[in-house]
Design a protein around this motif. Structure first.
Motif, PDB file in Angstrom:
ATOM      1  N   THR A   1       0.825  -1.200   0.000  1.00  0.00           N
ATOM      2  CA  THR A   1       0.000   0.000   0.000  1.00  0.00           C
ATOM      3  C   THR A   1       0.860   1.251   0.000  1.00  0.00           C
ATOM      4  N   CYS A   2       0.293   2.348  -0.443  1.00  0.00           N
ATOM      5  CA  CYS A   2       0.921   3.660  -0.336  1.00  0.00           C
ATOM      6  C   CYS A   2      -0.203   4.683  -0.247  1.00  0.00           C
ATOM      7  N   TYR A   3       0.111   5.846   0.303  1.00  0.00           N
ATOM      8  CA  TYR A   3      -0.920   6.847   0.534  1.00  0.00           C
ATOM      9  C   TYR A   3      -0.891   7.895  -0.569  1.00  0.00           C
ATOM     10  N   ALA A   4      -2.023   8.078  -1.227  1.00  0.00           N
ATOM     11  CA  ALA A   4      -2.143   9.049  -2.311  1.00  0.00           C
ATOM     12  C   ALA A   4      -2.563  10.390  -1.713  1.00  0.00           C
ATOM     13  N   LYS A   5      -1.581  11.161  -1.295  1.00  0.00           N
ATOM     14  CA  LYS A   5      -1.873  12.400  -0.572  1.00  0.00           C
ATOM     15  C   LYS A   5      -2.603  13.411  -1.448  1.00  0.00           C
ATOM     16  N   MET A   6      -3.288  14.326  -0.800  1.00  0.00           N
ATOM     17  CA  MET A   6      -4.080  15.348  -1.483  1.00  0.00           C
ATOM     18  C   MET A   6      -3.191  16.225  -2.363  1.00  0.00           C
ATOM     19  N   LEU A   7      -3.717  16.620  -3.512  1.00  0.00           N
ATOM     20  CA  LEU A   7      -2.971  17.484  -4.424  1.00  0.00           C
ATOM     21  C   LEU A   7      -2.974  18.933  -3.934  1.00  0.00           C
ATOM     22  N   LYS A   8      -1.855  19.616  -4.151  1.00  0.00           N
ATOM     23  CA  LYS A   8      -1.746  21.038  -3.844  1.00  0.00           C
ATOM     24  C   LYS A   8      -1.208  21.763  -5.072  1.00  0.00           C
ATOM     25  N   LYS A   9      -1.574  23.025  -5.211  1.00  0.00           N
ATOM     26  CA  LYS A   9      -1.117  23.800  -6.364  1.00  0.00           C
ATOM     27  C   LYS A   9       0.400  23.837  -6.461  1.00  0.00           C
ATOM     28  N   THR A  10       1.077  23.889  -5.322  1.00  0.00           N
ATOM     29  CA  THR A  10       2.537  23.984  -5.331  1.00  0.00           C
ATOM     30  C   THR A  10       3.208  22.757  -5.924  1.00  0.00           C
ATOM     31  N   MET A  11       2.497  21.633  -6.000  1.00  0.00           N
ATOM     32  CA  MET A  11       3.070  20.433  -6.606  1.00  0.00           C
ATOM     33  C   MET A  11       3.387  20.642  -8.075  1.00  0.00           C
ATOM     34  N   GLY A  12       2.685  21.592  -8.711  1.00  0.00           N
ATOM     35  CA  GLY A  12       2.861  21.805 -10.139  1.00  0.00           C
ATOM     36  C   GLY A  12       4.069  22.647 -10.509  1.00  0.00           C
ATOM     37  N   ASP A  13       4.772  23.196  -9.514  1.00  0.00           N
ATOM     38  CA  ASP A  13       5.955  24.022  -9.763  1.00  0.00           C
ATOM     39  C   ASP A  13       7.107  23.099 -10.148  1.00  0.00           C
ATOM     40  N   ILE A  14       7.472  23.086 -11.414  1.00  0.00           N
ATOM     41  CA  ILE A  14       8.417  22.101 -11.944  1.00  0.00           C
ATOM     42  C   ILE A  14       9.818  22.283 -11.378  1.00  0.00           C
ATOM     43  N   ASP A  15      10.357  21.191 -10.868  1.00  0.00           N
ATOM     44  CA  ASP A  15      11.743  21.131 -10.426  1.00  0.00           C
ATOM     45  C   ASP A  15      12.543  20.525 -11.583  1.00  0.00           C
ATOM     46  N   TRP A  16      13.280  21.370 -12.273  1.00  0.00           N
ATOM     47  CA  TRP A  16      13.972  20.928 -13.487  1.00  0.00           C
ATOM     48  C   TRP A  16      15.147  20.004 -13.221  1.00  0.00           C
ATOM     49  N   THR A  17      15.518  19.801 -11.927  1.00  0.00           N
ATOM     50  CA  THR A  17      16.569  18.832 -11.612  1.00  0.00           C
ATOM     51  C   THR A  17      16.029  17.404 -11.625  1.00  0.00           C
ATOM     52  N   MET A  18      14.718  17.255 -11.673  1.00  0.00           N
ATOM     53  CA  MET A  18      14.129  15.923 -11.794  1.00  0.00           C
ATOM     54  C   MET A  18      14.422  15.347 -13.174  1.00  0.00           C
ATOM     55  N   GLU A  19      14.307  14.039 -13.310  1.00  0.00           N
ATOM     56  CA  GLU A  19      14.490  13.405 -14.609  1.00  0.00           C
ATOM     57  C   GLU A  19      13.355  13.800 -15.551  1.00  0.00           C
ATOM     58  N   ALA A  20      13.667  13.844 -16.836  1.00  0.00           N
ATOM     59  CA  ALA A  20      12.666  14.240 -17.830  1.00  0.00           C
ATOM     60  C   ALA A  20      11.432  13.340 -17.773  1.00  0.00           C
ATOM     61  N   GLU A  21      11.627  12.038 -17.595  1.00  0.00           N
ATOM     62  CA  GLU A  21      10.490  11.114 -17.536  1.00  0.00           C
ATOM     63  C   GLU A  21       9.578  11.435 -16.360  1.00  0.00           C
ATOM     64  N   ALA A  22      10.156  11.766 -15.222  1.00  0.00           N
ATOM     65  CA  ALA A  22       9.361  12.082 -14.041  1.00  0.00           C
ATOM     66  C   ALA A  22       8.586  13.384 -14.231  1.00  0.00           C
ATOM     67  N   ILE A  23       9.214  14.370 -14.858  1.00  0.00           N
ATOM     68  CA  ILE A  23       8.530  15.642 -15.110  1.00  0.00           C
ATOM     69  C   ILE A  23       7.377  15.438 -16.088  1.00  0.00           C
ATOM     70  N   GLU A  24       7.620  14.647 -17.131  1.00  0.00           N
ATOM     71  CA  GLU A  24       6.565  14.393 -18.121  1.00  0.00           C
ATOM     72  C   GLU A  24       5.368  13.700 -17.493  1.00  0.00           C
ATOM     73  N   ARG A  25       5.623  12.757 -16.586  1.00  0.00           N
ATOM     74  CA  ARG A  25       4.516  12.091 -15.891  1.00  0.00           C
ATOM     75  C   ARG A  25       3.785  13.072 -14.975  1.00  0.00           C
ATOM     76  N   LEU A  26       4.532  13.969 -14.359  1.00  0.00           N
ATOM     77  CA  LEU A  26       3.911  14.991 -13.504  1.00  0.00           C
ATOM     78  C   LEU A  26       2.997  15.886 -14.329  1.00  0.00           C
ATOM     79  N   VAL A  27       3.447  16.278 -15.515  1.00  0.00           N
ATOM     80  CA  VAL A  27       2.634  17.111 -16.403  1.00  0.00           C
ATOM     81  C   VAL A  27       1.320  16.406 -16.723  1.00  0.00           C
ATOM     82  N   ARG A  28       1.392  15.122 -17.034  1.00  0.00           N
ATOM     83  CA  ARG A  28       0.172  14.377 -17.369  1.00  0.00           C
ATOM     84  C   ARG A  28      -0.696  14.132 -16.139  1.00  0.00           C
ATOM     85  N   GLY A  29      -0.072  13.774 -15.032  1.00  0.00           N
ATOM     86  CA  GLY A  29      -0.842  13.448 -13.842  1.00  0.00           C
ATOM     87  C   GLY A  29      -1.598  14.635 -13.270  1.00  0.00           C
TER      88      GLY A  29
END
Length: 312
Positions: free
Chosen positions: A198-226
């Protein structure tokens, strides 16, 4: 069966429709209080309330469903069962004990994975290949009750939070009918949950959308879609917010700092990330409409070497 339905957002609506179309007697709908939305702060009904009123079903909107006065209202409705879908309030034991056949919840994940408030979006963000819906018998925990039935749904490579939401809300409508038929027939099997996997799907916040460009491109792309369409992803550019609605991974390393535009032409903006690069395909300048990269560049030239930055 006599059913009290509890739900609030658009995700809940197909389940309510399915219950009515199946011929169940929905004796009351409980939804969150209406809230002001938009720039004009007009008070809008919840999607579930709108649908219930079309069916001429009585609607209740308690501030807190656990208040003793409202518990008595629920008892007076005499439900055989309560069906709960994305209601938005925790049900106390006093509420759970009202229906003789219990309270059944439709949850948007394959439990026990992704308990919590935002299972749909986190499944995309985390790169899952499959998710689904689970019906469960509710207890006082958060998504911890005995599992009843599941329906798996595959996650496409271009899946967004919105598109997966639409798939799962229809799956939930199908599954609740199957579950209630088996419950009435006495053939339903209850499977206790464990905490394994199991894992906990925490509530979304607007600040989650502020892109951290040090993340991997694949992770950022999934964040954009999610996080499409809420809260959306964005970056800082010329002191303003630039929303990123669609992007593609480029599996090649480039010189420069993370967040730097390493290549641009009339159709392309390529940004260096912590691993690989991200091609920006659909953008939205602050105060403007969404547009493709070619349209964006005609009005907002971007030079190679430009560095996008976090607004945090």
């Amino acid at each position: 069966m006599r059913i009290v339905f509890m739900g609030t957002p658009e995700f809940s609506v197909p389940v309510l429709e399915a219950l009515v179309e199946e011929g169940h007697q929905v004796v009351g709908v409980v939804t969150q209080p209406d809230k002001p939305k938009g720039r004009g702060k007009a008070v809008l009904m919840t999607p579930v309330k709108e649908k219930a009123l079309r069916y001429n079903i009585p609607v209740y909107q308690p501030r807190k469903v656990r208040e003793p006065e409202f518990v008595e209202v629920l008892k007076g409705l005499g439900p055989d069962i309560m069906v709960v879908v994305a209601f938005g309030q925790i049900l106390t034991r006093a509420v759970l004990d009202i229906p003789a056949m219990g309270c059944v919840n439709v949850h948007a994940s394959l439990l026990p994975k992704y308990r919590g408030a935002a299972p749909i979006q986190w499944a995309v963000i985390d790169g899952e290949k499959e998710t689904g819906v689970t019906t469960m018998m509710m207890d006082e925990g958060i998504d911890t009750g005995d599992m009843l039935e599941k329906e798996a749904v595959s996650i496409a490579e271009d899946e967004t939070g919105d598109s997966l939401h639409d798939k799962l809300k229809e799956a939930g409508a199908r599954l609740i009918i199957s579950t209630l038929r088996k419950l009435e027939a006495g053939t339903l099997v209850r499977t206790p949950q464990t905490d394994q996997g199991t894992c906990y799907a925490k509530m979304l916040k607007k600040t989650m959308g502020d892109i951290d460009w040090t993340m991997e491109a694949e992770a950022i792309e999934r964040l954009v879609r999610g996080l499409n369409s809420w809260p959306g992803t964005y970056t800082g550019w010329k002191g303003k917010t630039l929303k990123i609605w669609k992007a593609a991974v480029v599996d090649r390393e480039h010189e420069g700092v993370c967040g730097q535009v390493v290549y641009t032409d009339k159709n392309t903006i390529l940004v260096k990330t912590g691993k690989g690069a991200l091609s920006l395909l659909e953008l939205q300048p602050e105060g403007k409409k969404r547009m493709g990269t070619d349209a964006f560049l005609r009005g907002y030239p971007v030079e190679a070497g430009t560095v996008f930055g976090s607004l945090g």
